[in-house]
Motif scaffolding. Structure first.
Motif, PDB file in Angstrom:
ATOM      1  N   GLU B 273       0.839  -1.208   0.000  1.00 45.81           N
ATOM      2  CA  GLU B 273       0.000   0.000   0.000  1.00 45.81           C
ATOM      3  C   GLU B 273       0.870   1.254   0.000  1.00 45.81           C
ATOM      4  O   GLU B 273       0.574   2.227  -0.684  1.00 45.81           O
ATOM      5  CB  GLU B 273      -0.944  -0.009   1.203  1.00 45.81           C
ATOM      6  CG  GLU B 273      -2.108  -0.967   0.967  1.00 45.81           C
ATOM      7  CD  GLU B 273      -3.040  -1.138   2.167  1.00 45.81           C
ATOM      8  OE1 GLU B 273      -2.637  -0.729   3.280  1.00 45.81           O
ATOM      9  OE2 GLU B 273      -4.139  -1.676   1.959  1.00 45.81           O
ATOM     10  N   HIS B 274       1.967   1.178   0.727  1.00 43.08           N
ATOM     11  CA  HIS B 274       2.901   2.299   0.747  1.00 43.08           C
ATOM     12  C   HIS B 274       3.465   2.552  -0.653  1.00 43.08           C
ATOM     13  O   HIS B 274       3.525   3.687  -1.129  1.00 43.08           O
ATOM     14  CB  HIS B 274       4.026   1.992   1.735  1.00 43.08           C
ATOM     15  CG  HIS B 274       5.072   3.051   1.822  1.00 43.08           C
ATOM     16  ND1 HIS B 274       4.827   4.298   2.342  1.00 43.08           N
ATOM     17  CD2 HIS B 274       6.372   3.060   1.423  1.00 43.08           C
ATOM     18  CE1 HIS B 274       5.920   5.022   2.273  1.00 43.08           C
ATOM     19  NE2 HIS B 274       6.875   4.297   1.716  1.00 43.08           N
ATOM     20  N   CYS B 276       2.091   1.691  -3.485  1.00 41.17           N
ATOM     21  CA  CYS B 276       1.023   2.206  -4.353  1.00 41.17           C
ATOM     22  C   CYS B 276       0.828   3.701  -4.147  1.00 41.17           C
ATOM     23  O   CYS B 276       0.656   4.456  -5.096  1.00 41.17           O
ATOM     24  CB  CYS B 276      -0.302   1.500  -4.058  1.00 41.17           C
ATOM     25  SG  CYS B 276      -0.320  -0.204  -4.593  1.00 41.17           S
ATOM     26  N   ARG B 277       0.858   4.120  -2.871  1.00 45.76           N
ATOM     27  CA  ARG B 277       0.679   5.545  -2.576  1.00 45.76           C
ATOM     28  C   ARG B 277       1.805   6.365  -3.190  1.00 45.76           C
ATOM     29  O   ARG B 277       1.589   7.401  -3.799  1.00 45.76           O
ATOM     30  CB  ARG B 277       0.622   5.777  -1.071  1.00 45.76           C
ATOM     31  CG  ARG B 277      -0.762   5.534  -0.465  1.00 45.76           C
ATOM     32  CD  ARG B 277      -0.883   6.166   0.912  1.00 45.76           C
ATOM     33  NE  ARG B 277       0.064   5.616   1.872  1.00 45.76           N
ATOM     34  CZ  ARG B 277      -0.170   4.495   2.572  1.00 45.76           C
ATOM     35  NH1 ARG B 277      -1.295   3.829   2.411  1.00 45.76           N
ATOM     36  NH2 ARG B 277       0.737   4.044   3.425  1.00 45.76           N
TER      37      ARG B 277
END
Lengths: 482, 288
Positions: B273-274, B276-277
């Motif tokens: 998720e990191h 992707c951000r």
């Protein structure tokens, strides 16, 4: 250099292999043995006596023309050295790294009778690496025969067979169940011993030269059966290896933290768990790891565990931990290649010889907390000629561990035998095949390597692949009947 | 590479995909599974086969987004490709006419129970089906299940649709009904659900087949990570299963093994998720 006398050759000392520093390498996955420089290789080659009847060649399962390639090497003619090498061995950069030379070529070397043998393995690697970098001697395919051959498995046996069959002009397709070719060379043997770039380099080079089609993600016995392959291909070679792990038959093997060496090494090597979370697949090693067994797979497991602990320690700042190798026999019976045993020791493994686990003990959460073991002593020789380990009564003790890796050998995967009527198996689950020709009991099906012999070495599998390839070619050409 | 041909959003977290994989579709049968790996850094995860078409060479998979890989897969769109797609793996369901049988599908387990119910129906069985989920949004394929079942019972934990109960309640009623004579039960769903299904059927001695989804790497018998303890020793889910006699499974061991890599799974999600951000932010920056 002027021609040396025999006496002078004897006086040259065997060149040590330059290795990565033994402390530093504990926390990285880079190759440990760095390889000879050209000067080292040429000087080492000068030690060869060029025997008229070379014993070294007899010791090699594929019969590499050792005196010839060594001579070319010391004369500085690398292209010629590669040519000699490739007469018998198409994957020298791999063999030079993983063969147990001390029991094969080097074990037979005459120089070794008085002193240390010529470092044939290291020279082979030097020649192999030169060829990977320079590609001076591409494999050439004979005119197309129109015959089609299916190879099942892309490990050492399958690859060798594929290359030799393809060179004769036959169309070759390799079916591999995993997502990349190489078999045990990629899922089993760690990066620091055999870099994957070397494996992929050798495979891609050979496949490109000979137009070999490699179909990954194809499980024979599931996606296609052997009988289906036989309707599409003129010959089938089974080089499916021995991929099924054995577990000890003791209580507690299903606690969390107990795994087969196959699972552990596959996570680390094939799936690159040492780079988690950059790669998705994790692997867990605790503070106190016990690897059970003392073969090459056990040494690989030990050395991977040490590195994972060191990497973890670097991240967390905590101390690294211990890795034990637990073996029921003694030092003298260790079946691993000498170099691996030596490296494992240098890197800090603790050897527990003459120790046998009786039970794995777990905590209330279902994780391993200890092993109950018993001390052993050596008794009378058994059928293998090795002295049989016998338990010492009353010597049971508990060894605290949080990870147990079982490296107890493997057996052939039965999947390939699904819908393969007539393909006979021994009671050990291996395919019944003629060791000279590789012919199984099923017409037009050959087999070789670990699927026939049970777990053995990379080079013996290559030898079997080679012999089968020769027989396949004879049959396809009509020179031999099945 | 294996192309995603179709995607359906069954709920916020449940997605269906048709994947082009003729080498799998040609032999796929109800009860079997595939292994998928998204990209070069990806892990190999097993997913049961929800449907297949030999003509178009496609396999239908349905998955719930629970870990890094399923979340990532859920974001993929038709036209994109998967690095690895292997199968069909494991043994197919033993299909014959048993008489009256019950098929239970819980949550994402509705997907793999469907082809089994269909095959059992085609074999002449009277098929009584129970499907359940935590809430209405997580239910799917009601009509498909109805079409292959003589009776269909729907439950939700929160009562937002169908009957407010666990799937074990209506199952118990069917087992207690003397007019029914249930000969077999199939159950696929979360391990904890299958555990309680097996407990429910045990007193009635009705053979109960469960399909286990454990941690796996190769899916062909090589790693042994999937091993499950049965009354008579350990077996491999990938090659001996995935279906087992639910009354013989050591459920507590299975549940504890499923937890082993929980912390790492969480870490992998956070890492992804990191990433992707970061990528999102970089793309935004590029536009400006």
């Amino acid at each position: 250099m002027a021609e040396l006398t025999q006496q002078e050759r004897f006086k040259i000392k065997r060149h040590e292999m330059p290795n990565q520093d033994q402390i530093e390498r504990r926390s990285n996955y880079n190759e440990v043995a760095l390889g000879y420089t050209e000067a080292m290789a040429r000087e080492e080659a000068e030690r060869c006596l060029q025997c008229k009847k070379p014993k070294c060649v007899e010791g090699c399962p594929v019969g590499v023309l050792i005196p010839q390639f060594v001579k070319a090497l010391r004369e500085g003619d690398m292209v010629k050295a590669v040519e000699w090498m490739k007469v018998k061995n198409n994957l020298p950069a791999i063999c030079g790294r993983v063969c147990p030379q001390e029991r094969q070529c080097e074990g037979n070397c005459i120089v070794g009778k008085k002193g240390e043998p010529v470092a044939i393995g290291r020279l082979e690697r030097f020649v192999g690496d030169f060829e990977l970098a320079n590609r001076t001697c591409p494999l050439v395919k004979a005119p197309k025969t129109g015959k089609r051959v299916a190879i099942v498995g892309s490990g050492p046996a399958g690859l060798t067979c594929a290359v030799d069959v393809a060179r004769e002009g036959h169309d070759v397709t390799i079916f591999e169940s995993l997502h990349g070719p190489g078999g045990v060379l990629v899922y089993g043997i760690p990066e620091f011993r055999l870099p994957k770039s070397v494996v992929h380099g050798e495979i891609n080079y050979a496949a490109d030269c000979l137009g070999i089609d490699i179909k990954t993600d194809h499980v024979i016995g599931r996606s296609f059966t052997l009988d289906e392959l036989l309707s599409d291909y003129d010959a089938v070679f089974l080089g499916t290896g021995a991929g099924l792990p054995s577990f000890m038959r003791i209580p507690g093997i299903n606690y969390n933290g107990v795994m087969s060496a196959n699972e552990f090494l596959t996570r680390v090597n094939l799936m690159k768990a040492y780079r988690f979370p950059e790669f998705d697949t994790p692997v867990k090693v605790g503070k106190k790891v016990a690897v059970i067994g003392a073969g090459n797979v056990a040494m690989d497991s030990v050395r991977c565990s040490l590195r994972l602990q060191a990497l973890q320690a670097e991240k967390t700042g905590n101390g690294s931990g211990e890795v034990h190798m637990v073996y029921r026999r003694s030092r003298d019976e260790v079946p691993a290649r000498e170099e691996e045993f030596h490296h494992a020791g240098e890197e800090g493994v603790i050897f527990d010889f003459l120790t046998n686990p009786l039970e794995i003990l777990g905590d209330k959460d279902g994780s391993v907390r200890a092993m109950r073991c018993i001390r052993m002593k050596l008794g009378e020789p058994d059928q293998s000629g090795r002295r049989q380990p016998v338990p010492i009564e009353g010597s049971e003790f508990e060894m605290e561990v949080d990870t147990v890796i079982m490296a107890l050998g493997t057996s052939p995967n039965p999947l390939v035998f699904v819908e393969a009527e007539g393909l006979e198996r021994t009671k050990h689950g291996t395919a019944l095949a003629d060791l000279e020709t590789g012919r199984t009991k099923k017409t037009r099906v050959w087999a070789g390597g670990d699927v026939v012999t049970g777990a053995a070495t990379v080079i013996s599998a290559m030898g079997a692949g080679k012999r089968a390839a020769a027989d396949i070619h004879k049959v396809l050409k009509g020179e031999a009947t099945w | 590479m294996y192309k995603i041909l179709k995607k359906e959003v069954l709920s916020d977290v449940t997605k269906l995909m048709d994947v082009q994989a003729p080498h799998v579709a040609r032999k796929a049968k109800a009860g079997q599974f595939i292994i998928v790996r998204i990209d070069e850094e990806g892990e190999r995860i097993p997913l049961t086969i929800a449907d297949y078409s030999r003509d178009s060479g496609t396999i239908t998979i349905i998955f719930q987004e629970v870990g890094k890989s399923t979340k990532q897969l859920g974001r993929m769109e038709p036209g994109e490709e998967l690095a690895t797609f292997v199968g069909p793996l494991g043994h197919p369901t033993d299909i014959k006419n048993f008489g009256t049988i019950v098929c239970v599908g819980g949550g994402v387990g509705i997907a793999p129970i469907y082809p089994i119910a269909r095959s059992l129906k085609e074999a002449g069985n009277t098929v009584l089906s129970i499907i359940g989920a935590r809430n209405k949004d997580l239910l799917f394929w009601e009509e498909k299940m109805r079409a292959v079942s003589d009776e269909l019972i729907i439950c939700t934990d929160d009562g937002s649709y169908g009957r407010k109960s666990l799937v074990t309640e209506p199952l118990k009623e069917l087992l207690e009904n003397p007019g029914r004579k249930i000969s077999h039960v199939w159950a696929i769903g979360p391990a904890i659900m299958m555990k309680f299904i097996a407990q429910t059927t045990k007193p009635y001695n009705v053979p109960t087949v469960v399909s286990l989804n454990t941690v796996m790497i190769d899916g062909t018998g090589m790693c042994g990570g999937c091993r499950v303890l049965l009354d008579d020793g350990a077996q491999f889910v990938c090659v001996d299963g995935p279906e087992f006699d639910g009354h013989k499974v050591d459920w507590n061991n299975l549940l504890s093994r499923l937890q082993f890599y929980r912390k790492e799974e969480q870490l992998a999600v956070e890492h992804w998720e990191h990433k992707c951000r970061l990528e999102g932010a970089l793309a935004e920056g590029g536009k400006r």
